[in-house]
Design a protein around this motif. Structure first.
Motif, PDB file in Angstrom:
ATOM      1  N   TYR A 160       3.392 -15.584   4.520  1.00 52.52           N
ATOM      2  CA  TYR A 160       4.715 -15.957   5.026  1.00 52.52           C
ATOM      3  C   TYR A 160       5.723 -15.690   3.913  1.00 52.52           C
ATOM      4  N   GLN A 161       6.986 -15.765   4.289  1.00 53.69           N
ATOM      5  CA  GLN A 161       8.055 -15.473   3.340  1.00 53.69           C
ATOM      6  C   GLN A 161       9.143 -16.513   3.484  1.00 53.69           C
ATOM      7  N   ARG A 372       3.830  11.654  -2.317  1.00 53.04           N
ATOM      8  CA  ARG A 372       3.514  11.575  -0.878  1.00 53.04           C
ATOM      9  C   ARG A 372       3.720  10.139  -0.427  1.00 53.04           C
ATOM     10  N   THR A 373       4.531   9.964   0.612  1.00 52.19           N
ATOM     11  CA  THR A 373       4.970   8.628   1.021  1.00 52.19           C
ATOM     12  C   THR A 373       4.762   8.424   2.513  1.00 52.19           C
ATOM     13  N   PHE A 374       4.296   7.236   2.883  1.00 51.19           N
ATOM     14  CA  PHE A 374       4.154   6.867   4.293  1.00 51.19           C
ATOM     15  C   PHE A 374       4.877   5.553   4.540  1.00 51.19           C
ATOM     16  N   ASN A 375       5.499   5.451   5.697  1.00 54.70           N
ATOM     17  CA  ASN A 375       6.119   4.209   6.131  1.00 54.70           C
ATOM     18  C   ASN A 375       5.027   3.396   6.842  1.00 54.70           C
ATOM     19  N   LEU A 376       4.654   2.252   6.275  1.00 57.43           N
ATOM     20  CA  LEU A 376       3.533   1.493   6.833  1.00 57.43           C
ATOM     21  C   LEU A 376       3.840   0.919   8.215  1.00 57.43           C
ATOM     22  N   GLN A 377       5.128   0.760   8.540  1.00 60.16           N
ATOM     23  CA  GLN A 377       5.460   0.225   9.871  1.00 60.16           C
ATOM     24  C   GLN A 377       5.266   1.283  10.949  1.00 60.16           C
ATOM     25  N   THR A 378       5.601   2.542  10.647  1.00 61.76           N
ATOM     26  CA  THR A 378       5.631   3.577  11.690  1.00 61.76           C
ATOM     27  C   THR A 378       4.589   4.676  11.496  1.00 61.76           C
ATOM     28  N   GLU A 379       3.934   4.733  10.324  1.00 63.92           N
ATOM     29  CA  GLU A 379       3.020   5.845  10.031  1.00 63.92           C
ATOM     30  C   GLU A 379       1.659   5.366   9.522  1.00 63.92           C
ATOM     31  N   LEU A 380       1.246   4.176   9.989  1.00 62.99           N
ATOM     32  CA  LEU A 380      -0.019   3.597   9.510  1.00 62.99           C
ATOM     33  C   LEU A 380      -1.237   4.483   9.850  1.00 62.99           C
ATOM     34  N   PRO A 381      -1.394   4.958  11.104  1.00 67.77           N
ATOM     35  CA  PRO A 381      -2.573   5.786  11.399  1.00 67.77           C
ATOM     36  C   PRO A 381      -2.625   7.064  10.559  1.00 67.77           C
ATOM     37  N   CYS A 401       2.324   0.217  -3.289  1.00 69.19           N
ATOM     38  CA  CYS A 401       2.987  -0.382  -2.120  1.00 69.19           C
ATOM     39  C   CYS A 401       4.324  -0.955  -2.559  1.00 69.19           C
ATOM     40  N   LYS A 402       5.407  -0.527  -1.886  1.00 71.10           N
ATOM     41  CA  LYS A 402       6.739  -1.005  -2.295  1.00 71.10           C
ATOM     42  C   LYS A 402       7.501  -1.509  -1.071  1.00 71.10           C
ATOM     43  N   PRO A 403       8.255  -2.600  -1.224  1.00 72.61           N
ATOM     44  CA  PRO A 403       9.147  -3.008  -0.129  1.00 72.61           C
ATOM     45  C   PRO A 403      10.239  -1.946   0.045  1.00 72.61           C
ATOM     46  N   TRP A 404      10.740  -1.790   1.270  1.00 72.44           N
ATOM     47  CA  TRP A 404      11.802  -0.807   1.524  1.00 72.44           C
ATOM     48  C   TRP A 404      13.009  -1.038   0.622  1.00 72.44           C
ATOM     49  N   SER A 428       6.129  -7.765   4.558  1.00 71.43           N
ATOM     50  CA  SER A 428       7.523  -7.333   4.681  1.00 71.43           C
ATOM     51  C   SER A 428       7.478  -5.819   4.852  1.00 71.43           C
ATOM     52  N   PRO A 429       8.518  -5.196   5.394  1.00 72.77           N
ATOM     53  CA  PRO A 429       8.474  -3.741   5.616  1.00 72.77           C
ATOM     54  C   PRO A 429       8.212  -3.002   4.299  1.00 72.77           C
TER      55      PRO A 429
END
Length: 627
Positions: A160-161, A372-381, A401-404, A428-429
């Motif tokens: 939680y945050q 090389r970067t992936f957005n974990l919310q939209t590009e997890l697979p 892993c970095k917060p947006w 968090s995103p």
């Protein structure tokens, strides 16, 4: 309910109602929950029991049904498997307003403190090892057991945050439920729901547990570990820590997001784009009135063609610390007023957007100057597929892993654990970037070969035509311990931001001192050549960021100007001719950077910035044109 009870409930709902609604806790349970929290009533033992499940015998493994069933278990492996069942002889009715239960937390921590707490908090390692089925019988914590807990904990962690407080206080908190809560297994058709609740009067977090249907004695208590996810592929990915699977059939190519994605970002930011205006023309001798809330500007801007005003309405230049939103109104009413930001510049300064727009500049893996970067919310697979493919090929798989949208390395974690990365998505995103495993290092006499990063301040004068300058002084930050690809939670080995950490040495080397030292260490790599490659990367980044009209790119607003700080590292790569090269790696672009050091050592800094951006005069200024 008595009058006093009603008052208590009203006060409880005033404090916690929003959180309860967000967690979808049915309101019929609120009164009972209020009472149990106030009285610290843990009555789960009256209704539930923990059962140990026997493992499947070797000879039974020929039975395919049994094998399939075993694979479905949330914690297959050597450790004992447990489940929670209803033991109350009357079962449990979902309609009963008392059918809500408190679950205590066995361990609450922030990730960067986990190792130290396992080392130093009496009994903690022992309890966690027991809870996770890890062999640990010693009295003194040993590195092997700690490492195992740090790996396994991602199967048990919840998060939680806090919504208020400083940036540090808003860093996600992770917790592990007590033995009862941690034994509740996963099901796609769960019988219960859980949610964390921060109880304000005691400043303590609990997990709240309530039934989703009526249950009889002996029924299993389960919850959905991928609660809220409906997409089948995403569920498969999110459940991977408990149900290992391969997603190698997913194409790991990440195209640039759709136009609608950028439209949604604009709407979320509540930014109103300007109308089209003609570039303002100013008298050659005009003295500009500057309105600013930035102390460094007030203290250091001494150029005779700029004066400060406290009246925003009469200003010629708005130089604000916070983000400006209503460009439409400004462009319609005062188009001649210049300001220190561009509409849609968050496409550069927010990490997921930076990765998206950079894809315009380079092939399937993105440009060579961006990890090389992936957005974990939209590009997890796509990320998991890429990770698993690298794993198969035996390639390095360290990621960061970095917060947006947090600075100073807050909530930033380096790992080679896929489970760890997948679970971080819940807090968090975040983006996940390939960690630079082969950085160019700098020899510090007191320490050895350390990581370093470089900060350049760039000045964006206009989008059309694209005019970009770099300030002639750059800044260096160094790690405090010799680099090696281990001890991934050792901040002083893997990070360079030391000026915010209390009691930590801050190594400072001026760029004029650095260049000869660097060229002595790397005689085949003259700094002029390295810097030319850095500037080429900056040019390509800003060309990509301005290649499409707003909101798909930075808005071409003639009255906008801006200053950004770009942080980068150098890594060893192979050039097209097979030779070893130093490849710049852009890490992030910062809006309104802290210019304290710049002003301290270069008193004309803001005079140069204002002259370049607002007067179009670069003669005598310490700037170099990039584009």
């Amino acid at each position: 309910m008595s009058g006093e009870g009603e008052e208590d409930l009203a006060a409880f709902v005033a404090l916690h109602g929003a959180a309860l609604r967000a967690s979808r806790v049915p309101s019929r349970y609120w009164e009972s929950l209020c009472r149990k929290l106030r009285g610290e009533v843990f009555d789960a033992g009256d209704y539930f029991g923990i059962m140990q499940v026997e493992e499947v015998d070797e000879e039974e493994e020929g039975d395919e049904d049994m094998e399939e069933e075993f694979k479905k278990k949330p914690n297959p492996g050597n450790e004992p498997c447990f489940k929670v069942i209803i033991t109350n002889e009357n079962g449990l009715q979902a309609s009963n307003p008392n059918s809500i239960f408190l679950v205590d937390h066995a361990w609450t921590y922030r990730v960067d403190h986990a190792r130290q707490q396992l080392l130093h908090v009496p009994g903690l390692l022992h309890r966690m090892a027991n809870l996770m089925g890890i062999d640990f019988h010693g009295e003194i914590p040993d590195e092997g057991s700690i490492e195992q807990v740090l790996q396994e904990m991602w199967k048990y962690n919840q998060t939680y945050q806090l919504s208020q407080g400083t940036a540090e206080e808003k860093v996600p908190v992770w917790y592990i439920m007590d033995e009862f809560g941690s034994r509740i297994q996963h099901s796609d058709q769960p019988s219960f729901a859980t949610a964390p609740l921060f109880y304000m009067p005691q400043q303590i977090a609990y997990t709240v547990l309530w039934p989703l249907r009526d249950l009889e004695t002996g029924d299993e208590v389960t919850r959905d570990y991928a609660y809220g996810e409906t997409d089948r592929l995403i569920r498969k990915c999110v459940l991977l820590p408990w149900v290992p699977t391969e997603v190698l059939d997913v194409n790991c190519f990440t195209p640039e997001p759709s136009d609608e994605h950028y439209q949604a970002i604009l709407a979320e930011n509540k930014e109103k784009l300007p109308v089209v205006i003609n570039p303002p023309v100013y008298d050659k001798e005009k003295v500009f009135k500057v309105f600013t809330d930035i102390q460094q500007v007030l203290n250091n801007l001494t150029h005779p063609r700029f004066v400060f005003t406290d009246n925003e309405g009469e200003a010629d230049v708005l130089y604000n610390f916070s983000h400006f939103k209503d460009y439409r109104k400004l462009s319609e009413e005062r188009p001649e007023v210049m300001l220190n930001q561009f509409p849609c510049e968050n496409l550069l300064t927010v990490k997921d957007c930076l990765a998206s727009i950079s894809r315009r500049a380079g092939g399937a893996d993105g440009p060579r100057w961006l990890p090389r970067t992936f957005n974990l919310q939209t590009e997890l697979p796509q990320f998991i597929s890429y990770f698993q493919q690298r794993d198969r090929r035996g390639e390095d798989n360290h990621w960061i892993c970095k917060p947006w949208n947090l600075a100073r390395s807050l909530d930033t974690h380096i790992t080679n654990s896929l489970n760890n990365i997948i679970r971080h998505r819940e807090s968090s995103p975040k983006v996940v970037c390939k960690y630079i495993e082969n950085p160019v290092l700098f020899h510090r006499e007191d320490v050895g070969m350390v990581k370093f990063d470089i900060r350049y301040v760039v000045l964006l004068r206009s989008i059309k035509p694209l005019r970009l300058y770099a300030y002639d002084v750059f800044w260096l930050r160094f790690s405090n311990r010799a680099f090696s690809l281990d001890d991934l939670d050792d901040y002083e080995k893997h990070f360079t931001v030391m000026n915010y950490a209390p009691g930590v040495t801050l190594k400072q080397v001026h760029c004029e001192e650095f260049i000869p030292l660097f060229e002595k260490q790397y005689p085949e790599h003259p700094w002029a050549v390295v810097q030319a490659d850095i500037f080429k990367a900056f040019a390509e980044l800003f060309q990509a960021a301005s290649a499409k009209p707003a909101p798909l790119g930075i808005c071409d607003y003639p009255s906008s100007r801006a200053i950004y700080a770009i942080d980068l590292m150098l890594k060893w790569d192979t050039g097209r001719d097979g030779k070893r090269i130093m490849q710049p790696q852009i890490l992030e672009v910062n809006f309104n950077p802290d210019c304290d050091r710049a002003c301290k050592y270069h008193p004309t800094f803001f005079n140069d910035v204002f002259s370049t951006l607002f007067l179009d005069e670069t003669d005598g200024c310490h700037v170099t044109g990039i584009v």
